[in-house]
Design a protein around this motif. Structure first.
Motif, PDB file in Angstrom:
ATOM      1  N   VAL A  64      26.150 -17.102  20.782  1.00  0.00           N
ATOM      2  CA  VAL A  64      26.937 -16.191  21.618  1.00  0.00           C
ATOM      3  C   VAL A  64      27.967 -16.916  22.467  1.00  0.00           C
ATOM      4  CG1 VAL A  64      24.951 -14.633  21.718  1.00  0.00           C
ATOM      5  CG2 VAL A  64      25.446 -16.128  23.668  1.00  0.00           C
ATOM      6  N   PHE A  68      29.969 -14.046  24.763  1.00  0.00           N
ATOM      7  CA  PHE A  68      29.237 -13.375  25.840  1.00  0.00           C
ATOM      8  C   PHE A  68      29.467 -14.125  27.149  1.00  0.00           C
ATOM      9  CE2 PHE A  68      25.547 -11.470  23.111  1.00  0.00           C
ATOM     10  CZ  PHE A  68      26.488 -10.877  22.290  1.00  0.00           C
ATOM     11  N   LEU A  83      29.512  -8.493  26.630  1.00  0.00           N
ATOM     12  CA  LEU A  83      29.417  -8.787  25.207  1.00  0.00           C
ATOM     13  C   LEU A  83      30.759  -8.476  24.563  1.00  0.00           C
ATOM     14  CD1 LEU A  83      26.477  -8.153  26.229  1.00  0.00           C
ATOM     15  CD2 LEU A  83      25.998  -7.259  23.964  1.00  0.00           C
ATOM     16  N   ASP A  90      24.293  -9.058  16.351  1.00  0.00           N
ATOM     17  CA  ASP A  90      24.006  -8.912  17.784  1.00  0.00           C
ATOM     18  C   ASP A  90      23.181  -7.662  18.067  1.00  0.00           C
ATOM     19  OD1 ASP A  90      27.333 -10.076  18.433  1.00  0.00           O
ATOM     20  OD2 ASP A  90      25.464 -11.228  18.597  1.00  0.00           O
TER      21      ASP A  90
END
Length: 127
Positions: A64, A68, A83, A90
């Motif tokens: 991520v 993120f 996000l 995900d």
């Protein structure tokens, strides 16, 4: 008793964005590391991100990083997870959690390091 309540999940297309929030009651979060974890269907729960008590340091799982962003607002007793560039993989239930002890500098990625958990918010990414 500490209560954590997540919100912000939903259905989004691949490439889209969501902002998850975690609101705490019963205790101030300002001295604690806060973490986000997720559990995809049929898989074990895994670490996503964590942030230290002041918000100056964050850690992310490799999958991520760059997509993120974890943040916190100690005045509002909340932690958020932005996000972006979401991928099908995900898709999961996302949980926030509070670290067991204040001002901890290690073992952020271990689920056993956290003592209070929210009920989760579901994120579904359509391909």
């Amino acid at each position: 008793q500490v209560q954590l309540v997540e919100s912000g999940g939903g259905l989004v297309q691949a490439g889209g964005s969501l902002r998850l929030s975690c609101a705490a009651s019963g205790s101030t979060l300002s001295s604690y590391v806060m973490g986000w974890f997720r559990q995809a269907p049929g898989k074990e729960r895994e670490f996503v991100a964590a942030i230290n008590w002041s918000g100056s340091t964050a850690d992310y799982t490799d999958s991520v990083k760059g997509r993120f962003t974890i943040s916190r607002d100690n005045a509002k007793n909340t932690v958020s997870l932005q996000l972006s560039s979401l991928k099908f993989e995900d898709t999961a239930v996302y949980y926030c959690a509070r670290y067991r002890a204040p001002y901890s500098k290690t073992w952020w990625r271990l689920q056993g390091s956290y003592d209070y958990w929210g009920q989760g918010t579901e994120v579904t990414v359509s391909s």
